[in-house]
Motif scaffolding. Sequence first.
Motif, PDB file in Angstrom:
ATOM      1  N   PHE A   7       0.846  -1.190   0.000  1.00 34.85           N
ATOM      2  CA  PHE A   7       0.000   0.000   0.000  1.00 34.85           C
ATOM      3  C   PHE A   7       0.884   1.244   0.000  1.00 34.85           C
ATOM      4  O   PHE A   7       1.962   1.256   0.597  1.00 34.85           O
ATOM      5  CB  PHE A   7      -0.877   0.035   1.253  1.00 34.85           C
ATOM      6  CG  PHE A   7      -2.299  -0.359   1.009  1.00 34.85           C
ATOM      7  CD1 PHE A   7      -3.232   0.580   0.612  1.00 34.85           C
ATOM      8  CD2 PHE A   7      -2.697  -1.677   1.156  1.00 34.85           C
ATOM      9  CE1 PHE A   7      -4.545   0.226   0.383  1.00 34.85           C
ATOM     10  CE2 PHE A   7      -4.009  -2.047   0.938  1.00 34.85           C
ATOM     11  CZ  PHE A   7      -4.941  -1.096   0.546  1.00 34.85           C
ATOM     12  N   CYS A   8       0.405   2.269  -0.647  1.00 39.16           N
ATOM     13  CA  CYS A   8       1.052   3.569  -0.553  1.00 39.16           C
ATOM     14  C   CYS A   8       0.858   4.092   0.872  1.00 39.16           C
ATOM     15  O   CYS A   8      -0.164   3.825   1.506  1.00 39.16           O
ATOM     16  CB  CYS A   8       0.420   4.527  -1.562  1.00 39.16           C
ATOM     17  SG  CYS A   8       1.495   5.891  -2.001  1.00 39.16           S
ATOM     18  N   GLY A   9       1.856   4.804   1.371  1.00 40.25           N
ATOM     19  CA  GLY A   9       1.729   5.388   2.685  1.00 40.25           C
ATOM     20  C   GLY A   9       1.151   6.798   2.611  1.00 40.25           C
ATOM     21  O   GLY A   9       0.918   7.339   1.529  1.00 40.25           O
ATOM     22  N   THR A  10       0.917   7.372   3.746  1.00 38.15           N
ATOM     23  CA  THR A  10       0.521   8.779   3.813  1.00 38.15           C
ATOM     24  C   THR A  10       1.001   9.337   5.140  1.00 38.15           C
ATOM     25  O   THR A  10       1.043   8.619   6.143  1.00 38.15           O
ATOM     26  CB  THR A  10      -1.005   8.945   3.669  1.00 38.15           C
ATOM     27  OG1 THR A  10      -1.339  10.325   3.678  1.00 38.15           O
ATOM     28  CG2 THR A  10      -1.754   8.260   4.792  1.00 38.15           C
TER      29      THR A  10
ATOM     30  N   GLY B 188      -4.485   3.392  -2.474  1.00 40.42           N
ATOM     31  CA  GLY B 188      -3.418   3.251  -3.468  1.00 40.42           C
ATOM     32  C   GLY B 188      -2.532   2.043  -3.239  1.00 40.42           C
ATOM     33  O   GLY B 188      -1.920   1.881  -2.181  1.00 40.42           O
ATOM     34  N   ILE B 189      -2.449   1.187  -4.266  1.00 40.29           N
ATOM     35  CA  ILE B 189      -1.595  -0.008  -4.226  1.00 40.29           C
ATOM     36  C   ILE B 189      -0.452   0.180  -5.222  1.00 40.29           C
ATOM     37  O   ILE B 189      -0.671   0.611  -6.350  1.00 40.29           O
ATOM     38  CB  ILE B 189      -2.394  -1.259  -4.646  1.00 40.29           C
ATOM     39  CG1 ILE B 189      -3.498  -1.542  -3.642  1.00 40.29           C
ATOM     40  CG2 ILE B 189      -1.492  -2.465  -4.800  1.00 40.29           C
ATOM     41  CD1 ILE B 189      -3.087  -2.349  -2.472  1.00 40.29           C
ATOM     42  N   LEU B 190       0.764  -0.134  -4.807  1.00 44.26           N
ATOM     43  CA  LEU B 190       1.917  -0.112  -5.706  1.00 44.26           C
ATOM     44  C   LEU B 190       2.292  -1.542  -6.064  1.00 44.26           C
ATOM     45  O   LEU B 190       2.361  -2.407  -5.182  1.00 44.26           O
ATOM     46  CB  LEU B 190       3.109   0.578  -5.037  1.00 44.26           C
ATOM     47  CG  LEU B 190       2.875   1.983  -4.461  1.00 44.26           C
ATOM     48  CD1 LEU B 190       4.168   2.513  -3.850  1.00 44.26           C
ATOM     49  CD2 LEU B 190       2.343   2.929  -5.513  1.00 44.26           C
ATOM     50  N   ILE B 191       2.529  -1.792  -7.357  1.00 42.37           N
ATOM     51  CA  ILE B 191       2.994  -3.109  -7.831  1.00 42.37           C
ATOM     52  C   ILE B 191       4.287  -2.864  -8.607  1.00 42.37           C
ATOM     53  O   ILE B 191       4.273  -2.231  -9.659  1.00 42.37           O
ATOM     54  CB  ILE B 191       1.946  -3.799  -8.725  1.00 42.37           C
ATOM     55  CG1 ILE B 191       0.606  -3.914  -7.989  1.00 42.37           C
ATOM     56  CG2 ILE B 191       2.441  -5.185  -9.148  1.00 42.37           C
ATOM     57  CD1 ILE B 191      -0.507  -4.542  -8.822  1.00 42.37           C
TER      58      ILE B 191
ATOM     59  N   VAL C 204       4.365   1.228   2.239  1.00 38.94           N
ATOM     60  CA  VAL C 204       5.665   1.859   2.022  1.00 38.94           C
ATOM     61  C   VAL C 204       5.774   3.070   2.932  1.00 38.94           C
ATOM     62  O   VAL C 204       4.783   3.514   3.512  1.00 38.94           O
ATOM     63  CB  VAL C 204       5.853   2.270   0.543  1.00 38.94           C
ATOM     64  CG1 VAL C 204       5.752   1.062  -0.369  1.00 38.94           C
ATOM     65  CG2 VAL C 204       4.843   3.339   0.119  1.00 38.94           C
ATOM     66  N   GLN C 205       6.984   3.629   3.035  1.00 37.75           N
ATOM     67  CA  GLN C 205       7.202   4.703   4.001  1.00 37.75           C
ATOM     68  C   GLN C 205       7.099   6.098   3.386  1.00 37.75           C
ATOM     69  O   GLN C 205       7.467   7.077   4.024  1.00 37.75           O
ATOM     70  CB  GLN C 205       8.559   4.524   4.677  1.00 37.75           C
ATOM     71  CG  GLN C 205       8.622   3.312   5.602  1.00 37.75           C
ATOM     72  CD  GLN C 205       9.925   3.236   6.370  1.00 37.75           C
ATOM     73  OE1 GLN C 205      10.998   3.536   5.847  1.00 37.75           O
ATOM     74  NE2 GLN C 205       9.857   2.815   7.623  1.00 37.75           N
ATOM     75  N   PHE C 206       6.594   6.183   2.152  1.00 39.12           N
ATOM     76  CA  PHE C 206       6.427   7.505   1.546  1.00 39.12           C
ATOM     77  C   PHE C 206       5.010   7.645   1.011  1.00 39.12           C
ATOM     78  O   PHE C 206       4.272   6.655   0.888  1.00 39.12           O
ATOM     79  CB  PHE C 206       7.455   7.760   0.440  1.00 39.12           C
ATOM     80  CG  PHE C 206       7.665   6.604  -0.504  1.00 39.12           C
ATOM     81  CD1 PHE C 206       6.691   6.226  -1.418  1.00 39.12           C
ATOM     82  CD2 PHE C 206       8.853   5.885  -0.470  1.00 39.12           C
ATOM     83  CE1 PHE C 206       6.888   5.163  -2.282  1.00 39.12           C
ATOM     84  CE2 PHE C 206       9.058   4.813  -1.343  1.00 39.12           C
ATOM     85  CZ  PHE C 206       8.071   4.462  -2.245  1.00 39.12           C
ATOM     86  N   ASP C 207       4.623   8.876   0.673  1.00 40.08           N
ATOM     87  CA  ASP C 207       3.260   9.123   0.215  1.00 40.08           C
ATOM     88  C   ASP C 207       3.163   9.050  -1.303  1.00 40.08           C
ATOM     89  O   ASP C 207       4.156   8.786  -2.000  1.00 40.08           O
ATOM     90  CB  ASP C 207       2.733  10.461   0.741  1.00 40.08           C
ATOM     91  CG  ASP C 207       3.512  11.660   0.201  1.00 40.08           C
ATOM     92  OD1 ASP C 207       4.204  11.540  -0.824  1.00 40.08           O
ATOM     93  OD2 ASP C 207       3.434  12.743   0.819  1.00 40.08           O
ATOM     94  N   MET C 208       1.950   9.295  -1.826  1.00 41.61           N
ATOM     95  CA  MET C 208       1.690   9.140  -3.253  1.00 41.61           C
ATOM     96  C   MET C 208       2.495  10.134  -4.098  1.00 41.61           C
ATOM     97  O   MET C 208       2.870   9.819  -5.228  1.00 41.61           O
ATOM     98  CB  MET C 208       0.200   9.311  -3.535  1.00 41.61           C
ATOM     99  CG  MET C 208      -0.379  10.643  -3.119  1.00 41.61           C
ATOM    100  SD  MET C 208      -2.136  10.827  -3.530  1.00 41.61           S
ATOM    101  CE  MET C 208      -2.012  11.225  -5.262  1.00 41.61           C
TER     102      MET C 208
ATOM    103  N   PHE D 225       6.687   5.384  -9.347  1.00 40.82           N
ATOM    104  CA  PHE D 225       5.584   4.472  -9.052  1.00 40.82           C
ATOM    105  C   PHE D 225       4.245   5.148  -9.326  1.00 40.82           C
ATOM    106  O   PHE D 225       4.077   6.336  -9.053  1.00 40.82           O
ATOM    107  CB  PHE D 225       5.601   4.042  -7.585  1.00 40.82           C
ATOM    108  CG  PHE D 225       6.665   3.055  -7.247  1.00 40.82           C
ATOM    109  CD1 PHE D 225       6.536   1.724  -7.618  1.00 40.82           C
ATOM    110  CD2 PHE D 225       7.808   3.453  -6.580  1.00 40.82           C
ATOM    111  CE1 PHE D 225       7.533   0.807  -7.305  1.00 40.82           C
ATOM    112  CE2 PHE D 225       8.797   2.551  -6.269  1.00 40.82           C
ATOM    113  CZ  PHE D 225       8.666   1.219  -6.634  1.00 40.82           C
ATOM    114  N   ASP D 226       3.321   4.381  -9.848  1.00 43.47           N
ATOM    115  CA  ASP D 226       1.951   4.878 -10.024  1.00 43.47           C
ATOM    116  C   ASP D 226       1.018   3.843  -9.444  1.00 43.47           C
ATOM    117  O   ASP D 226       1.133   2.651  -9.690  1.00 43.47           O
ATOM    118  CB  ASP D 226       1.654   5.127 -11.498  1.00 43.47           C
ATOM    119  CG  ASP D 226       2.456   6.303 -12.013  1.00 43.47           C
ATOM    120  OD1 ASP D 226       2.006   7.439 -11.844  1.00 43.47           O
ATOM    121  OD2 ASP D 226       3.553   6.074 -12.557  1.00 43.47           O
TER     122      ASP D 226
END
Length: 1023
Positions: free
Chosen positions: A373-376, A440-443, A464-468, A476-477
């Motif tokens: 997952f994307c972080g925020t 938000g999912i990153l692959i 992850v430890q960063f935001d979108m 990454f998208d």
Amino acid sequence: MYLNCHSFHSLRYGTIPVSELVAQGKSLGVTAMALTDINTVTGIYEFYKASKEADIKPLVGMEFREGHKLLYIALAKSRPGIGEVNRHRTKYNLEGLPMPSIAPGFKEVVVIYPVENVPDTLREFEFIGIRPENLSLLIRPEWKSRLSKMVVLQPVTFRSKTEYNLHRILRAIDLNTLGSKLTLSDYCGADEMMLSPEEVMVRYNQYPQIIENTFALINNCLFEYQFGVSRNKKHYTANRDTDLELLTSLAYQGLVKRYGTDNIAARERVEKELKVIHQLEFSGYFLITWDIIRYSNSMGFLHIGRGSGANSIIAYCLGITNICPLELDLYFERFLNLNRKSPPDFDIDWSWKERDVILDYIFRRYGAEHVAFCGTNVEFKYKSIFREVGKVFGLPKEELDALSGTAMDQHDKNEVVRLVHRYGMMMEKYPNQRSMHSCGILISEDPITDFTALEMPPKGFPIVQFDMHVAEEIGFDKFDILSQRGIGHIDDTVRLIKKNRGVTVDIRDTSLSKDEAACNEYLGRGKTIGCFYIESPAMRGLLRRLKCNNYKVLVAASSIIRPGVAQSGMMKEYIFRHNYPDKFEYFHPVFEEQLGETYGIMVYQEDVIKIALHYGGLAAADGDILRRAMSGKGRSKAALQKVKDNFFASCAAKGHPEQLSTEIYRQIESFAGYSFCKAHSASYAVESYQSLYLKVYYPIEFMVAVINNQGGFYRTEVYVHEARMSGAAIHNPCVNKSEVENTLYGKDIYLGFMHLQGLQGEVARCIVEERLANGQYASLEDFIKRVPIGIEGLQLLIYIGAFRCTGKNKNELLVTARRIMMNFKPEHRQPQLLPEPVREYKLPQLKRSPFEDAFDEIELLGFPVSVTPFNLLKTSYRGDVMACDLVHYHKKQVKMLAYLVSRKHVPTKMGAMYFGTWIDANGEFFDTAHFTGSLKEYPFKGGGCYLLLGTVEVDYHFPTITISKMEKMPFIADPRYRETDAESMRTQERLREDVSMTHRAPYPQEQEIGLPRHRMRSKNISK
């Protein structure tokens, strides 16, 4: 020299934003520095970019801590090195294990230990960090012998004495303690500041070897990162060509299914899109999305594909979306074009009950090493800042409530509050904690830990430890995997219809619901309670003002309700032009050509871009900056200002009237971050129609599904009322009929145990499971023997009438329950071969008022079921006018009696006002407006029935009463209480109202906007 710098991403520890940390380094002449935030790499990419621009060599890594104990600092020697650091941190984050005090066998990482944690033997990549205060240790032989392994350690955490105090406040917040109770080990030393390199060298000048070791270490570290390169999973199949082959095959299969074999326009559009998708190398992105949808369909799940992805006919043919782009003239370039570098953006919704199944599939299908997952970053917010800082200073709860609940100018002016303000304002926009992005999912193509460490929040999926924004910058998208209750409403309704009526409804066939005559009739009358996106009072009022009766008008309505369109004044103008299409002129020929479908009004993001390009003559790149700003993705004010300057320069060159250009750009600016693209509105409209179709033809099943999915805009009571108005009989929970959720038998709705807040979830489930396993409950004693429940839970069930199936009244049941439970032992719940017969006792007749049940219901459910609130009023008056007749009372004063449903706060320049929504004694909805003046004398007093006096204003077919006076009407005394009047009136205070607050500046008034309704001429009108 600086191998251990903290930014404010060292949560509740560091005080310096990343960009300001680099700026300080540059101002002091620093040539190399390392960002080593505590247990995170959140800021390393921003740091890397800023350092390169400042001509500083960036070193990146992580400070490893276990609790508050510093274990070691790890610096990446190369890009693979940061992957090693990330994987080491991730292992212990995901497994929940304590971090070992000694580093593992890194290959591309340098490790620096503080003197408090130095192992007996150091490996080649390991060093000892010597702080200035540690230099005195070096006179001892055991330390002096290890000089060859020592480097300078001058940590950086804050910039000034004030920030040092802020650091201590942050530490107290983190430890949830008073500032005065902090110990020395809880916060950093007072010297953790950045000095000039010369000052640092002076401190170590007696030990040149340490300085040499430090420079050698810096030279040995070379972290490089290439931006502008996609890091997403590149291919669904083996390679780019086989991806295109599969995508083409699927697209043409879908083309035949959607359009048949003879639709030339559709075929040409498919061919055109496939070329662009292949050229931009996005075939894999489409196929991964298709694969997720394929799995969803195999599970029988309903999904909604929306967002700009609905501009694509390929997405339509693949079943990702249900919007035909040809029907609505949606142009593909809004979604993908050769100038656009970022991948396509699909927003896909599932029922909130099914989303986790989809997420689990994605993680399994594409591998835990490649999905996260994307972080925020959750920042300190206004209310939480003053509350948290106030706690550090030891303020009592009532003062904390006052600080967090009122504006700053209303706070006390004492010394402590001034300190709270000072440090609180410094913390504004500081990250407080990392959390999971909502969807938000990153692959990734490479292991995702090559780029970040992962954390495991309570939700159960790694992040992850960063935001979108950082994700997008580094390549990454995200795939947006969302959930919403509206899909649950639709999905569950279809299942209920099948179960209750034996009818199968193919709600996925959008031709069934879209533009269906009865649905359009409901739309025009605003009869849309419970329907996705179109049930709020504001939306229902808009539908009535537009007399909305077809799909395209609903698509437009879905967008003009958005704040950007409303704020610009374009919503009011659209309503006028829709109702009076012969009473306006287009601002300019471009508006007639480009926006004829919406009467020359900018409604969608695409419209803004069209006007910017065709009227303003902006370049396509500027149009994309506007698009990103309107979708909330643009963060550069400088870039937007440049677009604005270009717009006015180009308009002047084209000879456009300055007044018109100024007005048009005002409208454009108001859209930023608050408007929909047309495809998004169309997707919403389709889902709204699906909901509405089910409400029109299967209203009882639909309302049960809405309630079971925990509603929408309104509270449960409103949906129960709507079900009753649809012909349903509403019954209180029953131990032999009810389930955890609401149950439907024909037209009989039995409320579920879920509505009894005092009843434990485990007990509710046990009641249902035991009944299904061993049959209905024969008596209260039978129930007690079979269900593990305490006296409180048992009394709650009795009071709500759950044992009425026994034929005994509540008073008798209460006496019986206390008698049984007094001597009952849990072991008696074991199954008995020959159950003892129930002993019957003759009780005296226990009379009960017919209204006692209603007050029980209000207390336990929050609303009455056996009667309406009007039945409980002291007065028999029901008003002079009913809601259905208000349209005939324009400009006339009316007096009405009504039950409060909801009120919405709206800021105005004169002060706060409210819009109210009510139900009259016939059960019909109507709306009111309450301005600041009347509110001061006649305020809202909570849920209940009110006597209203006001003047009716009919605005484009929609009546609203402007209230001049109102007063809450008293209920009869609660017959369950005999002691005091106060006790007998307390129950009605439990009646609720839905209150929504608006936090924004007041919208400008119509006269302030001065929107032109006629064409503005110029010497050189250019198209």
